[in-house]
Design an enzyme around this catalytic site. Structure first.
Site, PDB file in Angstrom:
ATOM      1  CB  SER A 121      -0.964  -0.058   1.200  1.00  0.00           C
ATOM      2  OG  SER A 121      -2.024   0.855   1.051  1.00  0.00           O
ATOM      3  CG  ASP A 170      -7.274  -2.919  -2.590  1.00  0.00           C
ATOM      4  OD1 ASP A 170      -7.888  -2.241  -1.740  1.00  0.00           O
ATOM      5  OD2 ASP A 170      -6.041  -3.048  -2.586  1.00  0.00           O
ATOM      6  CG  HIS A 201      -5.806  -2.702   1.006  1.00  0.00           C
ATOM      7  ND1 HIS A 201      -5.162  -2.342  -0.151  1.00  0.00           N
ATOM      8  CD2 HIS A 201      -5.171  -2.047   2.015  1.00  0.00           C
ATOM      9  CE1 HIS A 201      -4.195  -1.485   0.140  1.00  0.00           C
ATOM     10  NE2 HIS A 201      -4.167  -1.312   1.448  1.00  0.00           N
TER      11      HIS A 201
END
Length: 218
Positions: A121, A170, A201
């Site tokens: 991320s 996600d 995610h």
């Protein structure tokens, strides 16, 4: 301006025997250096892999999109417009932190060509910036469930192997902007290995298997 604070020492996992390679792995928003510590045994690496894993902590700062809440963050996220509303100053500050980590490993005798950057991320954005827009010819960059608005402006280290992985469902970092980052890097001449998984995610066991294989190839 993203404030630079005194950093906590990173989490470090030492291998059996001599250290030959280093993986610096950056966590995501609100996590810390312990977040990916437990994945190492699941990568399928041989017992004497010779890899030192380093998991640094992002500084603690207010994050605008989360109502100014203080948390570990590599840079501020000001809105959901990830590709245009970008905290360039915060990204630069965190890149400098990782540059210092790389320099320390080089002083310990590990050449830049034996260092891989990984990130999830937010951490993936920093990993791509440091690996593809910094002064070092690294062994590779691994970017998980991430994006990079400035990917189309990178011009350095086009021979650096890049691994990108993303969840198809996600809800945090949309699949489309992860794929757009991959496409931008490929258009700029980078060789990017891309994998997607039916997940949100997160990371999954199949992904960890691919990561372990990719690390061994490097």
């Amino acid at each position: 301006m993203f404030a630079q604070l005194k950093q906590e020492p990173p989490v470090m996992l030492e291998p059996q025997g001599e250290v030959k390679k280093v993986v610096i792995w950056l966590h995501g928003l609100g996590a810390d250096g312990h977040d990916f510590e437990e994945v190492v045994p699941h990568l399928g690496l041989p017992p004497e892999h010779g890899v030192r894993f380093i998991f640094p902590h992002a500084p603690i700062n207010p994050v605008t999109i989360n109502g100014g809440m203080q948390m570990h963050s590599w840079y501020d996220i000001r809105s959901e417009d990830f590709m245009n509303d970008v905290d360039h100053a915060g990204i630069e500050t965190s890149c400098q932190q990782i540059f210092e980590l790389i320099e320390t490993q080089i002083k310990f005798g590990i050449g830049a060509e034996n260092i891989i950057l990984a990130g999830f991320s937010q951490g993936g954005l920093i990993a791509l910036n440091v690996a593809l827009n910094g002064p070092y010819d690294l062994a590779g960059a691994m970017a998980l469930s991430t994006y990079c608005p400035m990917a189309d402006r990178f011009e350095l280290h086009r021979d650096t192997p890049v691994l990108m992985m993303h969840g198809e469902h996600d809800p945090v970092v949309p699949f489309a902007i992860g794929q757009a980052t991959c496409n931008a890097l490929q258009k700029s001449g980078y060789e990017v290995e891309w994998h997607s998984y039916p997940m949100q995610h997160a990371v999954c066991s199949e992904e960890l298997m691919h990561i372990g294989k990719w690390l061994q190839e490097r």
